[in-house]
Motif scaffolding. Structure first.
Motif, PDB file in Angstrom:
ATOM      1  N   VAL A  73       0.834  -1.208   0.000  1.00 22.99           N
ATOM      2  CA  VAL A  73       0.000   0.000   0.000  1.00 22.99           C
ATOM      3  C   VAL A  73       0.865   1.253   0.000  1.00 22.99           C
ATOM      4  O   VAL A  73       0.592   2.229  -0.720  1.00 22.99           O
ATOM      5  CB  VAL A  73      -0.959  -0.009   1.209  1.00 22.99           C
ATOM      6  N   GLY A  74       1.926   1.245   0.801  1.00 26.56           N
ATOM      7  CA  GLY A  74       2.814   2.404   0.857  1.00 26.56           C
ATOM      8  C   GLY A  74       3.502   2.676  -0.471  1.00 26.56           C
ATOM      9  O   GLY A  74       3.591   3.830  -0.906  1.00 26.56           O
ATOM     10  N   ILE A  75       3.972   1.613  -1.125  1.00 27.55           N
ATOM     11  CA  ILE A  75       4.656   1.784  -2.411  1.00 27.55           C
ATOM     12  C   ILE A  75       3.685   2.311  -3.467  1.00 27.55           C
ATOM     13  O   ILE A  75       4.001   3.247  -4.217  1.00 27.55           O
ATOM     14  CB  ILE A  75       5.288   0.452  -2.855  1.00 27.55           C
ATOM     15  N   LEU A  76       2.484   1.735  -3.533  1.00 21.32           N
ATOM     16  CA  LEU A  76       1.506   2.188  -4.516  1.00 21.32           C
ATOM     17  C   LEU A  76       1.062   3.623  -4.252  1.00 21.32           C
ATOM     18  O   LEU A  76       0.948   4.435  -5.186  1.00 21.32           O
ATOM     19  CB  LEU A  76       0.291   1.242  -4.513  1.00 21.32           C
ATOM     20  N   ALA A 123       4.248   5.238  13.776  1.00 27.70           N
ATOM     21  CA  ALA A 123       5.152   6.017  12.926  1.00 27.70           C
ATOM     22  C   ALA A 123       5.163   5.498  11.494  1.00 27.70           C
ATOM     23  O   ALA A 123       5.305   6.274  10.539  1.00 27.70           O
ATOM     24  CB  ALA A 123       6.567   5.987  13.516  1.00 27.70           C
ATOM     25  N   THR A 124       5.003   4.178  11.330  1.00 22.47           N
ATOM     26  CA  THR A 124       4.974   3.599   9.986  1.00 22.47           C
ATOM     27  C   THR A 124       3.794   4.125   9.177  1.00 22.47           C
ATOM     28  O   THR A 124       3.908   4.305   7.959  1.00 22.47           O
ATOM     29  CB  THR A 124       4.901   2.059  10.080  1.00 22.47           C
ATOM     30  N   TRP A 125       2.690   4.394   9.846  1.00 19.89           N
ATOM     31  CA  TRP A 125       1.511   4.919   9.153  1.00 19.89           C
ATOM     32  C   TRP A 125       1.775   6.280   8.535  1.00 19.89           C
ATOM     33  O   TRP A 125       1.095   6.673   7.571  1.00 19.89           O
ATOM     34  CB  TRP A 125       0.326   5.006  10.117  1.00 19.89           C
ATOM     35  N   ASN A 126       2.751   7.021   9.064  1.00 24.98           N
ATOM     36  CA  ASN A 126       3.049   8.345   8.512  1.00 24.98           C
ATOM     37  C   ASN A 126       3.461   8.257   7.043  1.00 24.98           C
ATOM     38  O   ASN A 126       3.038   9.062   6.210  1.00 24.98           O
ATOM     39  CB  ASN A 126       4.162   9.007   9.326  1.00 24.98           C
ATOM     40  N   GLN A 127       4.281   7.255   6.709  1.00 21.80           N
ATOM     41  CA  GLN A 127       4.744   7.088   5.331  1.00 21.80           C
ATOM     42  C   GLN A 127       3.640   6.598   4.407  1.00 21.80           C
ATOM     43  O   GLN A 127       3.742   6.736   3.188  1.00 21.80           O
ATOM     44  CB  GLN A 127       5.930   6.121   5.293  1.00 21.80           C
ATOM     45  N   ILE A 128       2.576   6.032   4.980  1.00 17.81           N
ATOM     46  CA  ILE A 128       1.441   5.606   4.172  1.00 17.81           C
ATOM     47  C   ILE A 128       0.473   6.762   3.947  1.00 17.81           C
ATOM     48  O   ILE A 128      -0.087   6.926   2.857  1.00 17.81           O
ATOM     49  CB  ILE A 128       0.719   4.420   4.841  1.00 17.81           C
ATOM     50  N   LEU A 129       0.286   7.584   4.972  1.00 21.99           N
ATOM     51  CA  LEU A 129      -0.698   8.669   4.892  1.00 21.99           C
ATOM     52  C   LEU A 129      -0.166   9.908   4.175  1.00 21.99           C
ATOM     53  O   LEU A 129      -0.951  10.661   3.580  1.00 21.99           O
ATOM     54  CB  LEU A 129      -1.163   9.046   6.300  1.00 21.99           C
ATOM     55  N   ASP A 130       1.143  10.137   4.244  1.00 20.45           N
ATOM     56  CA  ASP A 130       1.727  11.329   3.596  1.00 20.45           C
ATOM     57  C   ASP A 130       1.328  11.475   2.129  1.00 20.45           C
ATOM     58  O   ASP A 130       0.883  12.555   1.711  1.00 20.45           O
ATOM     59  CB  ASP A 130       3.261  11.304   3.722  1.00 20.45           C
ATOM     60  N   PRO A 131       1.487  10.449   1.301  1.00 23.23           N
ATOM     61  CA  PRO A 131       1.146  10.629  -0.117  1.00 23.23           C
ATOM     62  C   PRO A 131      -0.327  10.919  -0.357  1.00 23.23           C
ATOM     63  O   PRO A 131      -0.677  11.601  -1.325  1.00 23.23           O
ATOM     64  CB  PRO A 131       1.562   9.297  -0.756  1.00 23.23           C
ATOM     65  N   TRP A 132      -1.202  10.434   0.524  1.00 21.42           N
ATOM     66  CA  TRP A 132      -2.629  10.673   0.324  1.00 21.42           C
ATOM     67  C   TRP A 132      -2.995  12.132   0.552  1.00 21.42           C
ATOM     68  O   TRP A 132      -4.059  12.588   0.107  1.00 21.42           O
ATOM     69  CB  TRP A 132      -3.447   9.761   1.228  1.00 21.42           C
ATOM     70  N   VAL A 133      -2.131  12.868   1.242  1.00 22.30           N
ATOM     71  CA  VAL A 133      -2.353  14.309   1.385  1.00 22.30           C
ATOM     72  C   VAL A 133      -2.321  14.975   0.012  1.00 22.30           C
ATOM     73  O   VAL A 133      -3.171  15.815  -0.316  1.00 22.30           O
ATOM     74  CB  VAL A 133      -1.291  14.921   2.311  1.00 22.30           C
ATOM     75  N   TYR A 134      -1.353  14.574  -0.822  1.00 26.45           N
ATOM     76  CA  TYR A 134      -1.228  15.165  -2.154  1.00 26.45           C
ATOM     77  C   TYR A 134      -2.232  14.564  -3.136  1.00 26.45           C
ATOM     78  O   TYR A 134      -2.601  15.210  -4.114  1.00 26.45           O
ATOM     79  CB  TYR A 134       0.194  14.974  -2.675  1.00 26.45           C
ATOM     80  N   ILE A 135      -2.659  13.320  -2.865  1.00 25.53           N
ATOM     81  CA  ILE A 135      -3.632  12.694  -3.753  1.00 25.53           C
ATOM     82  C   ILE A 135      -5.033  13.280  -3.531  1.00 25.53           C
ATOM     83  O   ILE A 135      -5.765  13.574  -4.483  1.00 25.53           O
ATOM     84  CB  ILE A 135      -3.648  11.165  -3.538  1.00 25.53           C
ATOM     85  N   LEU A 136      -5.400  13.461  -2.262  1.00 33.12           N
ATOM     86  CA  LEU A 136      -6.755  13.902  -1.938  1.00 33.12           C
ATOM     87  C   LEU A 136      -6.897  15.410  -1.819  1.00 33.12           C
ATOM     88  O   LEU A 136      -7.920  15.972  -2.220  1.00 33.12           O
ATOM     89  CB  LEU A 136      -7.209  13.238  -0.628  1.00 33.12           C
ATOM     90  N   ASN A 196       2.678   6.057  -2.591  1.00 33.75           N
ATOM     91  CA  ASN A 196       3.755   7.008  -2.863  1.00 33.75           C
ATOM     92  C   ASN A 196       4.043   7.116  -4.359  1.00 33.75           C
ATOM     93  O   ASN A 196       4.367   8.210  -4.849  1.00 33.75           O
ATOM     94  CB  ASN A 196       5.023   6.592  -2.105  1.00 33.75           C
ATOM     95  N   SER A 197       3.928   6.015  -5.091  1.00 33.58           N
ATOM     96  CA  SER A 197       4.135   6.069  -6.539  1.00 33.58           C
ATOM     97  C   SER A 197       3.081   6.943  -7.203  1.00 33.58           C
ATOM     98  O   SER A 197       3.393   7.756  -8.094  1.00 33.58           O
ATOM     99  CB  SER A 197       4.103   4.660  -7.127  1.00 33.58           C
ATOM    100  N   LEU A 198       1.822   6.803  -6.774  1.00 31.71           N
ATOM    101  CA  LEU A 198       0.750   7.638  -7.319  1.00 31.71           C
ATOM    102  C   LEU A 198       0.972   9.101  -6.980  1.00 31.71           C
ATOM    103  O   LEU A 198       0.790   9.984  -7.832  1.00 31.71           O
ATOM    104  CB  LEU A 198      -0.598   7.158  -6.775  1.00 31.71           C
ATOM    105  N   ALA A 199       1.383   9.375  -5.745  1.00 33.66           N
ATOM    106  CA  ALA A 199       1.641  10.761  -5.346  1.00 33.66           C
ATOM    107  C   ALA A 199       2.806  11.362  -6.134  1.00 33.66           C
ATOM    108  O   ALA A 199       2.763  12.549  -6.512  1.00 33.66           O
ATOM    109  CB  ALA A 199       1.936  10.823  -3.846  1.00 33.66           C
ATOM    110  N   ILE A 200       3.846  10.574  -6.397  1.00 32.69           N
ATOM    111  CA  ILE A 200       4.979  11.065  -7.188  1.00 32.69           C
ATOM    112  C   ILE A 200       4.524  11.423  -8.595  1.00 32.69           C
ATOM    113  O   ILE A 200       4.913  12.478  -9.139  1.00 32.69           O
ATOM    114  CB  ILE A 200       6.102  10.003  -7.231  1.00 32.69           C
ATOM    115  N   ALA A 201       3.689  10.586  -9.191  1.00 35.54           N
ATOM    116  CA  ALA A 201       3.190  10.866 -10.541  1.00 35.54           C
ATOM    117  C   ALA A 201       2.382  12.166 -10.558  1.00 35.54           C
ATOM    118  O   ALA A 201       2.514  12.987 -11.477  1.00 35.54           O
ATOM    119  CB  ALA A 201       2.337   9.703 -11.033  1.00 35.54           C
ATOM    120  N   ILE A 202       1.554  12.376  -9.535  1.00 40.79           N
ATOM    121  CA  ILE A 202       0.742  13.594  -9.463  1.00 40.79           C
ATOM    122  C   ILE A 202       1.622  14.820  -9.287  1.00 40.79           C
ATOM    123  O   ILE A 202       1.427  15.858  -9.948  1.00 40.79           O
ATOM    124  CB  ILE A 202      -0.272  13.481  -8.307  1.00 40.79           C
ATOM    125  N   LEU A 203       2.623  14.727  -8.412  1.00 45.94           N
ATOM    126  CA  LEU A 203       3.496  15.880  -8.155  1.00 45.94           C
ATOM    127  C   LEU A 203       4.361  16.207  -9.368  1.00 45.94           C
ATOM    128  O   LEU A 203       4.572  17.382  -9.686  1.00 45.94           O
ATOM    129  CB  LEU A 203       4.372  15.597  -6.933  1.00 45.94           C
TER     130      LEU A 203
END
Length: 351
Positions: free
Chosen positions: A37-40, A290-303, A42-49
């Motif tokens: 989930v984290g890799i997917l 703390a691990t959840w931070n790396q999962i939730l960070d990209p969703w900030v830019y996605i949503l 963050n990959s989506l967020a990178i594409a958007i950014l």
């Protein structure tokens, strides 16, 4: 010969009396799920950014997008490296003595845990500082905060995080296998030496300082934007400021919620000599938070993008039936509008 053996012995010392156990099947399953989930995400967020950076090469937003991309890339590699090592440890039944004879894997794991823990926090605070300068000092920001300078800042932040992560290795202090036998970090069992305390307090203090800087800068940015909004009747041209500050506030809230338990726990262990029996479970819970931070960070830019926020506003407005504010213009401001914002925000208030 003795110096080469001591790190390995230090790393295995905690395996003798372990009271913190985890279910192998459940842990492996959740580790794989979290990593995927984290890799997917963050990959989506990178594409958007990256798409946004190529589309909007305006100086006032380009620097923010570069920093945001650096944050998401860091989270992505954190999931790839730390997640892969964690899955390997679980799959190997946590038999560190078999696959970690020279303590190399534990050292690499510990270095990655520290680096990928501190680096996103540092980048979040740098982003908050950048936005604060962009809103309060737009002339300075447009002339000094070029892409070259932002890339230099990214490099310096990463190098500083690497230095902090390598400090124990440079001082011939081995990273320790923790009581759950699933990860490596600074020594958290029977901490008596001042240097072991120093590493724990350094990590927690730097992390808490980054959160405090983010909070302070975001507060200044938000207050400045509100002041300008109430003083000026022209609302168009500042939507990108509000979009970025909303994203920054979301990142700050996610980081505070996810990282505060772990940082406070590390600080408490570094200060207190004695440890309670619940500490192992407490650390493991705080680590998972703390691990959840790396999962939730990209969703900030996605949503929390302009288009999504605009649609959410329309839905909310339709449900509430109340006219809150006219958002028919969502445009990026020019340097002229930024100068106008600066003139209003820096003008002395007249009674």
């Amino acid at each position: 010969m003795n110096s080469s053996k001591s790190p390995g012995l230090a790393g295995f010392g905690i395996l003798k009396n372990t009271t913190c156990h985890t279910e192998k099947k459940i842990s492996v399953f959740f580790s794989i799920i979290f990593m995927t989930v984290g890799i997917l995400s963050n990959s989506l967020a990178i594409a958007i950014l990256l798409k946004a950076y190529q589309r909007f090469r305006q100086k006032s937003k380009a620097s923010f997008l570069l920093l945001a991309s650096g944050l998401v890339v860091t989270d992505l590699f954190g999931h790839l490296i730390n997640g892969a090592i964690a899955v390997f440890v679980y799959a190997s039944d946590k038999d560190w003595i078999r696959f970690n004879q020279s303590n190399i894997l534990c050292s690499v794991f510990g270095i990655c845990m520290v680096f990928f823990g501190l680096c996103p926090l540092f980048l979040g605070s740098v982003m908050a500082v950048e936005r604060c300068i962009g809103v309060t000092k737009p002339i300075f920001h447009s002339t000094k905060m070029t892409s070259k300078h932002v890339k230099m800042m990214l490099t310096m932040v990463c190098l500083f995080a690497v230095l902090i992560a390598l400090l124990p290795v440079l001082r011939f202090r081995a990273y320790q296998i923790q009581a759950s036998r699933t990860w490596c970090f600074y020594k958290t069992e029977h901490v008596e030496d001042w240097e072991d305390r120093f590493y724990l307090l350094l990590f927690s203090c730097l992390g808490l300082l980054a959160l405090a800087v983010s909070f302070l800068c975001n507060a200044v940015t938000g207050i400045t934007l509100l002041r300008v909004k109430f003083k000026s009747q022209q609302r168009q041209g500042r939507s990108h400021h509000f979009e970025m500050i909303i994203q920054l506030l979301a990142i700050m809230c996610v980081s505070c919620i996810c990282w505060s338990p772990f940082l406070v726990t590390m600080a408490r262990i570094g200060i207190n000599e004695s440890r309670s029996k619940e500490t192992c479970e407490t650390i493991l819970f705080a680590l998972r938070m703390a691990t959840w931070n790396q999962i939730l960070d990209p969703w900030v830019y996605i949503l929390l993008r302009k288009a999504v926020l605009k649609n959410l506003y329309k839905i909310t407005r339709g449900c509430c039936g109340v006219h809150i504010i006219n958002l028919h213009m969502w445009e990026l401001s020019s340097i002229k509008n930024s100068l106008k914002v600066a003139a209003i925000s820096e003008s002395p208030s007249q009674s």
